[in-house]
Design a protein around this motif. Sequence first.
Motif, PDB file in Angstrom:
ATOM      1  N   ALA A  94       0.831  -1.207   0.000  1.00  0.00           N
ATOM      2  CA  ALA A  94       0.000   0.000   0.000  1.00  0.00           C
ATOM      3  C   ALA A  94       0.863   1.254   0.000  1.00  0.00           C
ATOM      4  CB  ALA A  94      -0.932  -0.004   1.204  1.00  0.00           C
ATOM      5  N   LEU A  95       1.953   1.226   0.753  1.00  0.00           N
ATOM      6  CA  LEU A  95       2.853   2.377   0.783  1.00  0.00           C
ATOM      7  C   LEU A  95       3.512   2.578  -0.580  1.00  0.00           C
ATOM      8  CD1 LEU A  95       4.102   4.521   2.739  1.00  0.00           C
ATOM      9  CD2 LEU A  95       6.032   2.948   2.971  1.00  0.00           C
ATOM     10  N   SER A 120       0.979   4.027  -3.019  1.00  0.00           N
ATOM     11  CA  SER A 120       0.611   5.421  -2.769  1.00  0.00           C
ATOM     12  C   SER A 120       1.678   6.390  -3.256  1.00  0.00           C
ATOM     13  CB  SER A 120       0.358   5.640  -1.277  1.00  0.00           C
ATOM     14  OG  SER A 120       1.557   5.504  -0.532  1.00  0.00           O
ATOM     15  N   HIS A 121       2.883   5.901  -3.505  1.00  0.00           N
ATOM     16  CA  HIS A 121       3.971   6.753  -3.984  1.00  0.00           C
ATOM     17  C   HIS A 121       4.345   6.419  -5.423  1.00  0.00           C
ATOM     18  CE1 HIS A 121       4.213   7.550   0.299  1.00  0.00           C
ATOM     19  NE2 HIS A 121       4.981   8.576   0.031  1.00  0.00           N
ATOM     20  N   ARG A 148      -2.555  10.599  -8.803  1.00  0.00           N
ATOM     21  CA  ARG A 148      -3.418  10.382  -7.661  1.00  0.00           C
ATOM     22  C   ARG A 148      -3.877   8.912  -7.658  1.00  0.00           C
ATOM     23  NH1 ARG A 148      -1.752  14.721  -6.246  1.00  0.00           N
ATOM     24  NH2 ARG A 148      -2.925  16.639  -5.803  1.00  0.00           N
ATOM     25  N   PRO A 149      -3.011   7.976  -7.230  1.00  0.00           N
ATOM     26  CA  PRO A 149      -3.383   6.552  -7.266  1.00  0.00           C
ATOM     27  C   PRO A 149      -4.645   6.244  -6.474  1.00  0.00           C
ATOM     28  CG  PRO A 149      -1.021   6.804  -6.851  1.00  0.00           C
ATOM     29  CD  PRO A 149      -1.629   8.166  -6.761  1.00  0.00           C
ATOM     30  N   ALA A 150      -4.862   6.957  -5.374  1.00  0.00           N
ATOM     31  CA  ALA A 150      -6.034   6.688  -4.536  1.00  0.00           C
ATOM     32  C   ALA A 150      -7.317   7.278  -5.100  1.00  0.00           C
ATOM     33  CB  ALA A 150      -5.795   7.224  -3.123  1.00  0.00           C
ATOM     34  N   GLU A 151      -7.221   8.089  -6.157  1.00  0.00           N
ATOM     35  CA  GLU A 151      -8.397   8.698  -6.781  1.00  0.00           C
ATOM     36  C   GLU A 151      -8.593   8.103  -8.171  1.00  0.00           C
ATOM     37  OE1 GLU A 151      -8.043  12.958  -6.652  1.00  0.00           O
ATOM     38  OE2 GLU A 151      -7.474  12.965  -4.531  1.00  0.00           O
ATOM     39  N   ALA A 198      -4.469   2.354  -7.071  1.00  0.00           N
ATOM     40  CA  ALA A 198      -3.767   1.855  -5.898  1.00  0.00           C
ATOM     41  C   ALA A 198      -4.105   0.392  -5.621  1.00  0.00           C
ATOM     42  CB  ALA A 198      -4.108   2.721  -4.686  1.00  0.00           C
ATOM     43  N   GLU A 199      -5.396   0.036  -5.709  1.00  0.00           N
ATOM     44  CA  GLU A 199      -5.778  -1.333  -5.384  1.00  0.00           C
ATOM     45  C   GLU A 199      -5.161  -2.344  -6.352  1.00  0.00           C
ATOM     46  OE1 GLU A 199      -9.375   0.609  -7.533  1.00  0.00           O
ATOM     47  OE2 GLU A 199      -7.789   1.179  -6.114  1.00  0.00           O
TER      48      GLU A 199
END
Length: 670
Positions: free
Chosen positions: A20-21, A24-25, A45-48, A638-639
């Motif tokens: 996950a880390l 996110s980068h 923006r991996p989380a978006e 991200a997932e």
Amino acid sequence: MGEMVRTEPYGDWPSPIDAALAASHDGRPEWVGFVGDEVWWTEPRPAEAGRRALVRRHADGREESVLPAPWNVRTRVIEYGGHPWAGAVGSSGPLLVFCEFADQRLHAYEPDKPGAVPVPLTPVSQVGGGLRWADPQIRADRGEVWCVLEEFTGEGPEDLRRVLVAVPLDGSAADDRGALRELSDGRHRFVTSPRVSPDGRHAAWIGWDHPRMPWDGTELLVAEVTADGTFGAARVVAGGPEESIAQAEWAHDGTLLFASDRSGWWNLYRGELLPGQGEAQDVRVAALCPRDEEFAGPLWKLGQRWFAPLENGTVAVVHGVGTTSLGILDPETTDVVDVAGPWTAWAPTLAVHGSRVVGTGASPRSAAEVVELDIRTGRARVIGAPHDDPVDPAYYPEPQIRTFSGPLGRDIHAHIYPPHNPGHRGPDDTLPPYVVWAHGGPTGHAPLVLDLDIAYFTSRGIGVAEVNYSGSTGYGRAYRERLREQWGVVDVEDCAAVARPPAGGAPPAPPRPAPRGGGARGWTTAASLAGTDVYACGTIIYPVLDLEGWATGETHDFESHYLESLVGPIAEVRSRYVERSPAAQAEHITAPFLLLQGLDDVICPPSQAERFLTRMAGRRIPHAYIAFEGEGHGFRRAETMIRALEAELSLYAQVFGLNPPGIATLELSK
């Protein structure tokens, strides 16, 4: 007292760098530019849902996203994309023109105007892949945006055309294709966006045609711009079938600067236009800084900038061999003064404004960040996307720059990342497993930068060897052309040369390594498993697997003739396409593998992966196939990245007999 270092088997070390880390980068800031005095850039923006946000830095240093989610500032031109936005200062503040990924239309937006919303400037087309745009240039004097148009004319991947186009800023073309004004004559299959001379009288751009790629041969064209904004006859002023012009810009004195590899290296040249007639344009050319190093690179995306001329006559340059520096070139003395700082890799995205130069730099200890140089003081400082250590940097890998000897004694450049964890070491009587990474070019380059995907493995006790195999950029044209008609041969040989233990090495013997990679490196991974007995297993990510299919309509237009140079003309050497394809040589693969594929990938389509798996059926080779909905060529969500990394680590754990804590077991089928 310091923490005690524990001895544990390689691969079993606990690490704070989880998937996950790392996800996110993932990605880096890109496409920097000035809007007035402000610096703007795109940012992942991996989380978006993997969107690309446009970020502005206000004069007071405050940062904000210009557009909220789900706006995604990204173009699909040539599928790899290009510069997706342009900005200018208008009466109501900034004026932004950008390409929205979802519909690929150009939009205009005034972010400081109360109640403003993005307004489409271009129409929607239902034909094939529609209308796509790249590298917009706002021409406020004409009320237009000049850019590249990629227009699909049918349903096939090669049913398209590319031209330079003027788009009205008043929105009149949003529902009327006829309101677009074409500027170039359509003579080339591929074009870059025009650069207009300081006096507005000339425009310059780059064009090329199949079967050449832009690093093989391009032409630099110049046309007069008439009073009504149309182009006169285009004249070729440099370039040709064996000369790659990677970028062209007008200097403030009206001369034309361009990067050419006519010497065997991408160097900078100054061209002074002389009077000429028709399509023959005389130009007086002089080398600005002849050196055996690169001042440009492969044009994988439209609008990339390795150099930018400044008002005082100097030129900001990204240059180097293997690693890159940001420097200021004085054409009068040919001296280059490099920026002081830790950065070892600068992306081809430069912008200048007055005495300010902005780019993105990274290093083995820091991810890419937006850096500004003031040429008056020589001071460089991070102004955007600053690197912020998400964990103790003691867990970062410590790379070694190495040169190996390959077949026929050829040099092979690589970065070696040994296992590294401040609290753990491996037993003295064992050696660590390694994963061999080939970059995803094949005409590309693995930069020397912090990559948390690499740290994910090295901090657990698994080493990484990153290979800039023959064909890589950054080492001159001769090194690049080693891959000509040798793809699937010299890249496989070079990776194997790095992977094999040295002859006569003392025991204990190291575990057999594992190749991994996506795209072209997915090809090298699969070809390595099919063509050598060096490896214990491999991770194949959105790969090319069937050369014949790829060469006959299964990929996108940009690379549809790439194999002419990488493998050879298919009409003459069709058997070579079969002999080298992992899909056709599946019976030679005996090592376990993981295959990861985006279902929306139009560059390396899932149909190739499916045919490959059909050939593997019944052979009882342990493997896993994971396909991701909504992902294309290059995972962005991200997932997706989390699942892919954890699955990869589980494969290595099973094959190498490791026990990494907290990782679910990947089910391998036979």
